[in-house]
Design an enzyme around this catalytic site. Sequence first.
Site, short mmCIF file in Angstrom:
data_model
loop_
_atom_site.label_atom_id
_atom_site.label_comp_id
_atom_site.label_asym_id
_atom_site.label_seq_id
_atom_site.Cartn_x
_atom_site.Cartn_y
_atom_site.Cartn_z
N ILE A 66 0.82 -1.22 0.00
CA ILE A 66 0.00 0.00 0.00
C ILE A 66 0.85 1.26 0.00
O ILE A 66 0.42 2.31 -0.49
CB ILE A 66 -0.98 -0.04 1.20
CG1 ILE A 66 -2.17 0.90 0.96
CG2 ILE A 66 -0.28 0.29 2.51
CD1 ILE A 66 -3.33 0.71 1.93
N ASN A 105 -2.57 1.60 15.82
CA ASN A 105 -3.04 1.31 17.18
C ASN A 105 -3.44 2.62 17.83
O ASN A 105 -3.21 3.69 17.27
CB ASN A 105 -1.97 0.56 17.99
CG ASN A 105 -0.71 1.39 18.11
OD1 ASN A 105 -0.71 2.47 18.69
ND2 ASN A 105 0.39 0.90 17.55
N GLY A 128 3.59 -4.49 11.23
CA GLY A 128 2.66 -4.69 10.11
C GLY A 128 2.64 -3.52 9.14
O GLY A 128 3.67 -2.88 8.88
N VAL A 129 1.44 -3.22 8.63
CA VAL A 129 1.31 -2.15 7.65
C VAL A 129 1.62 -0.79 8.28
O VAL A 129 2.14 0.12 7.63
CB VAL A 129 -0.08 -2.21 6.97
CG1 VAL A 129 -1.19 -1.79 7.91
CG2 VAL A 129 -0.10 -1.40 5.70
N ASP A 130 1.34 -0.65 9.56
CA ASP A 130 1.63 0.59 10.30
C ASP A 130 3.14 0.89 10.25
O ASP A 130 3.56 2.01 9.92
CB ASP A 130 1.15 0.39 11.75
CG ASP A 130 1.13 1.66 12.57
OD1 ASP A 130 1.32 2.75 12.00
OD2 ASP A 130 0.91 1.56 13.79
N SER A 139 -7.24 -4.98 10.77
CA SER A 139 -7.42 -5.94 11.88
C SER A 139 -7.11 -7.39 11.55
O SER A 139 -7.15 -8.23 12.44
CB SER A 139 -8.85 -5.89 12.48
OG SER A 139 -9.01 -4.77 13.33
N GLY A 167 -4.32 -8.84 10.59
CA GLY A 167 -2.96 -9.31 10.83
C GLY A 167 -2.75 -9.52 12.32
O GLY A 167 -3.29 -10.46 12.92
N TYR A 191 -3.98 -8.12 14.79
CA TYR A 191 -5.22 -8.09 15.60
C TYR A 191 -6.13 -9.31 15.37
O TYR A 191 -7.19 -9.41 15.98
CB TYR A 191 -5.97 -6.79 15.36
CG TYR A 191 -5.37 -5.58 16.07
CD1 TYR A 191 -4.29 -5.71 16.93
CD2 TYR A 191 -5.90 -4.31 15.89
CE1 TYR A 191 -3.75 -4.60 17.58
CE2 TYR A 191 -5.37 -3.20 16.55
CZ TYR A 191 -4.29 -3.36 17.39
OH TYR A 191 -3.77 -2.25 18.04
#
Length: 174
Positions: free
Chosen positions: A8, A21, A29-31, A114, A116, A118
């Site tokens: 992304i 979060n 992750g993506v964050d 959510s 991954g 989560y």
Amino acid sequence: MSVHLGDITKLEIDAIVNAANSSLLGGGGVDGAIHRAAGPELVMECRMLNGCKTGNAKITKGYNLPARFIVHTVGPVWNGGDTGEPALLASCYRRSLEVAAEYDIASIAFPAISTGIYRYPPDAAAEIAVKTTAEFLSLKTPLREVIFCCFDTASFERHEAAIARHGNSVKTAD
Ligand code: AR6
């Protein structure tokens, strides 16, 4: 609505959504990928936002990303499904789209929020993502393009199937 397979952070689009979060100060992750690609100015802007509640969304600039904006939303942690997770996940998509519309954003890409770290069951999550987006796009909105950006082929296929269930009924109002 369409589906894209890939990273992304590479998308040339008005806005991308971050699965953040509640601190909004970065994570895995993506964050983590978005913060690394956007550069250190992003966390400085995020510090001014005072965090974000689960199900809500806040916007920042995109800094070094090709995308001009980042909409940060906080998905629910999956705890079996009886603690409001479906409504909170739907709220992530709705609030992200509402915030984007306030900024006159025409094109936006979502990761599979959510699903991954989560642990939200991915089939149920894709259904909520596409259904909530289809409902939003049936209202008057500046949004013209919503991309579900999937990181693996299984995720790509489940979003494609969900769009086949919901996408054809979408009518965008002028
Ligand atoms: N591009 C697109 N999708 C990606 C990318 C990428 N570069 N990287 C991962 N994904 P996750 P969550 C997919 O764990 O479950 C962080 O620590 C991934 O395969 O990133 O909402 C936050 O700070 C999965 O399908 O987000 C929070 O603490 C999807 O993105 C927590 O993780 C979401 O996986 C949020 O967990």
